[in-house]
Design an enzyme around this catalytic site. Structure first.
Site, PDB file in Angstrom:
ATOM      1  N   ASP A  14      20.237   0.524  -5.031  1.00 11.96           N
ATOM      2  CA  ASP A  14      21.090  -0.011  -3.972  1.00 11.96           C
ATOM      3  C   ASP A  14      22.521   0.422  -4.282  1.00 11.96           C
ATOM      4  OD1 ASP A  14      22.750  -1.542  -2.377  1.00 11.96           O
ATOM      5  OD2 ASP A  14      21.848  -3.463  -2.919  1.00 11.96           O
ATOM      6  N   ASN A  28      29.395   5.021  11.126  1.00 13.27           N
ATOM      7  CA  ASN A  28      29.425   5.648  12.444  1.00 13.27           C
ATOM      8  C   ASN A  28      30.884   5.786  12.846  1.00 13.27           C
ATOM      9  OD1 ASN A  28      30.230   3.218  14.061  1.00 13.27           O
ATOM     10  ND2 ASN A  28      28.300   2.477  13.212  1.00 13.27           N
ATOM     11  N   ASP A  38      25.463   1.074   5.798  1.00 12.52           N
ATOM     12  CA  ASP A  38      26.759   0.617   6.331  1.00 12.52           C
ATOM     13  C   ASP A  38      26.813  -0.918   6.368  1.00 12.52           C
ATOM     14  OD1 ASP A  38      29.246   0.659   7.583  1.00 12.52           O
ATOM     15  OD2 ASP A  38      28.494   1.411   9.509  1.00 12.52           O
TER      16      ASP A  38
HETATM   17  N1  AR6 Z   1      21.776   1.732  -0.816  1.00 16.17           N
HETATM   18  C1  AR6 Z   1      21.449   3.040  -0.737  1.00 16.17           C
HETATM   19  N2  AR6 Z   1      20.844   3.586   0.331  1.00 16.17           N
HETATM   20  C2  AR6 Z   1      20.570   2.767   1.376  1.00 16.17           C
HETATM   21  C3  AR6 Z   1      20.893   1.393   1.385  1.00 16.17           C
HETATM   22  C4  AR6 Z   1      21.523   0.882   0.225  1.00 16.17           C
HETATM   23  N3  AR6 Z   1      21.865  -0.405   0.125  1.00 16.17           N
HETATM   24  N4  AR6 Z   1      20.505   0.869   2.577  1.00 16.17           N
HETATM   25  C5  AR6 Z   1      19.936   1.871   3.289  1.00 16.17           C
HETATM   26  N5  AR6 Z   1      19.977   3.019   2.568  1.00 16.17           N
HETATM   27  P1  AR6 Z   1      21.324   4.760   7.340  1.00 16.17           P
HETATM   28  P2  AR6 Z   1      22.405   7.073   8.811  1.00 16.17           P
HETATM   29  C6  AR6 Z   1      19.466   4.357   2.906  1.00 16.17           C
HETATM   30  O1  AR6 Z   1      20.487   4.366   8.496  1.00 16.17           O
HETATM   31  O2  AR6 Z   1      21.047   7.641   8.992  1.00 16.17           O
HETATM   32  C7  AR6 Z   1      24.198   2.556  10.640  1.00 16.17           C
HETATM   33  O3  AR6 Z   1      23.930   1.601  11.638  1.00 16.17           O
HETATM   34  C8  AR6 Z   1      18.460   4.493   4.005  1.00 16.17           C
HETATM   35  O4  AR6 Z   1      17.170   4.139   3.564  1.00 16.17           O
HETATM   36  O5  AR6 Z   1      22.018   3.697   6.586  1.00 16.17           O
HETATM   37  O6  AR6 Z   1      23.516   7.986   8.406  1.00 16.17           O
HETATM   38  C9  AR6 Z   1      25.608   3.128  10.771  1.00 16.17           C
HETATM   39  O7  AR6 Z   1      26.524   2.160  11.232  1.00 16.17           O
HETATM   40  C10 AR6 Z   1      18.566   5.975   4.338  1.00 16.17           C
HETATM   41  O8  AR6 Z   1      17.805   6.754   3.413  1.00 16.17           O
HETATM   42  O9  AR6 Z   1      22.473   5.850   7.763  1.00 16.17           O
HETATM   43  C11 AR6 Z   1      25.416   4.235  11.739  1.00 16.17           C
HETATM   44  O10 AR6 Z   1      25.421   3.754  13.067  1.00 16.17           O
HETATM   45  C12 AR6 Z   1      20.041   6.271   4.088  1.00 16.17           C
HETATM   46  O11 AR6 Z   1      20.564   5.137   3.364  1.00 16.17           O
HETATM   47  C13 AR6 Z   1      24.034   4.767  11.412  1.00 16.17           C
HETATM   48  O12 AR6 Z   1      23.329   3.659  10.851  1.00 16.17           O
HETATM   49  C14 AR6 Z   1      20.858   6.454   5.365  1.00 16.17           C
HETATM   50  O13 AR6 Z   1      20.364   5.578   6.363  1.00 16.17           O
HETATM   51  C15 AR6 Z   1      24.082   5.866  10.380  1.00 16.17           C
HETATM   52  O14 AR6 Z   1      22.786   6.378  10.192  1.00 16.17           O
END
Ligand code: AR6
Length: 175
Positions: A14, A28, A38
């Site tokens: 995490d 975003n 995020d």
């Molecule tokens: N630590 C590390 N990685 C994580 C964590 C964490 N605590 N939580 C999730 N991930 P995403 P995106 C991973 O969806 O695709 C948001 O709503 C997750 O499993 O967080 O760039 C923003 O506000 C995945 O592998 O980001 C934007 O609107 C990775 O982080 C949008 O989502 C990225 O997933 C951005 O989408």
């Protein structure tokens, strides 16, 4: 061997608990929070992070942070000192250019060095809500970081992956 520049590594975990100088947020364009990493970062950092993001919107980025760019704030209650917000391309919105994703990693490294960070942790930007394949994100991330001129001003670049499968993709990309 003549070794200089940062070590690269991939761990499962995490990112909000990482004790590095800077953690990268897959944000975003609004900079005002969301789901995924995020949401986790904003929850763990507390209201000071959102306040700084609102201030950025009021001043430098009234129209939001463009895709592929990065900007640093302090990290509120997080163990890290900085959060570097970057906006990955959203595949579901037709943003399929790998150069946009590469730009997220490069711009984040540049921003880290600008604020004086020596260690940085990245999530798999765009590999969640934004719909990119984790293996492709891993390849682009590793290639971009290895080629970055900012690497020589850093000690550690750590990819922090939230699932075993994504971790595996980054281990493979690191070779
Ligand atoms: N630590 C590390 N990685 C994580 C964590 C964490 N605590 N939580 C999730 N991930 P995403 P995106 C991973 O969806 O695709 C948001 O709503 C997750 O499993 O967080 O760039 C923003 O506000 C995945 O592998 O980001 C934007 O609107 C990775 O982080 C949008 O989502 C990225 O997933 C951005 O989408």
């Amino acid at each position: 061997m003549d070794h200089h520049g940062a070590s690269l590594e991939a761990v499962e975990g995490d990112i909000t608990t990482e004790l590095v100088d800077a953690i990268v947020n897959a944000a975003n364009s609004s900079l005002l929070g969301g789901g995924g990493v995020d949401g986790a970062i904003h929850r763990a950092a507390g209201p000071r992070l959102l306040a700084e993001c609102r201030e950025l919107r009021r001043t430098t980025y009234p129209h939001g942070l463009p895709v592929g760019e990065a900007v640093a704030t302090r990290a509120g209650d997080l163990p890290a000192r900085w959060v570097i917000h970057t906006v990955g391309p959203n595949r579901h919105a037709g943003q399929t250019d790998p150069a946009l994703l590469a730009s997220c990693f490069e711009a984040s490294l540049r921003e880290a060095v600008r604020v004086g960070a020596r260690s940085i942790a990245f999530p798999a930007v765009s590999a969640g809500v934004f719909g990119w394949d984790a293996a492709e994100v891993a390849r682009i991330a590793v290639t971009t970081v290895r080629a970055s001129p900012h690497l020589e001003d850093l000690d550690l670049v750590r990819f922090v992956l939230f699932s075993p499968a994504t971790h595996e993709a980054f281990i493979d990309a690191l070779g």
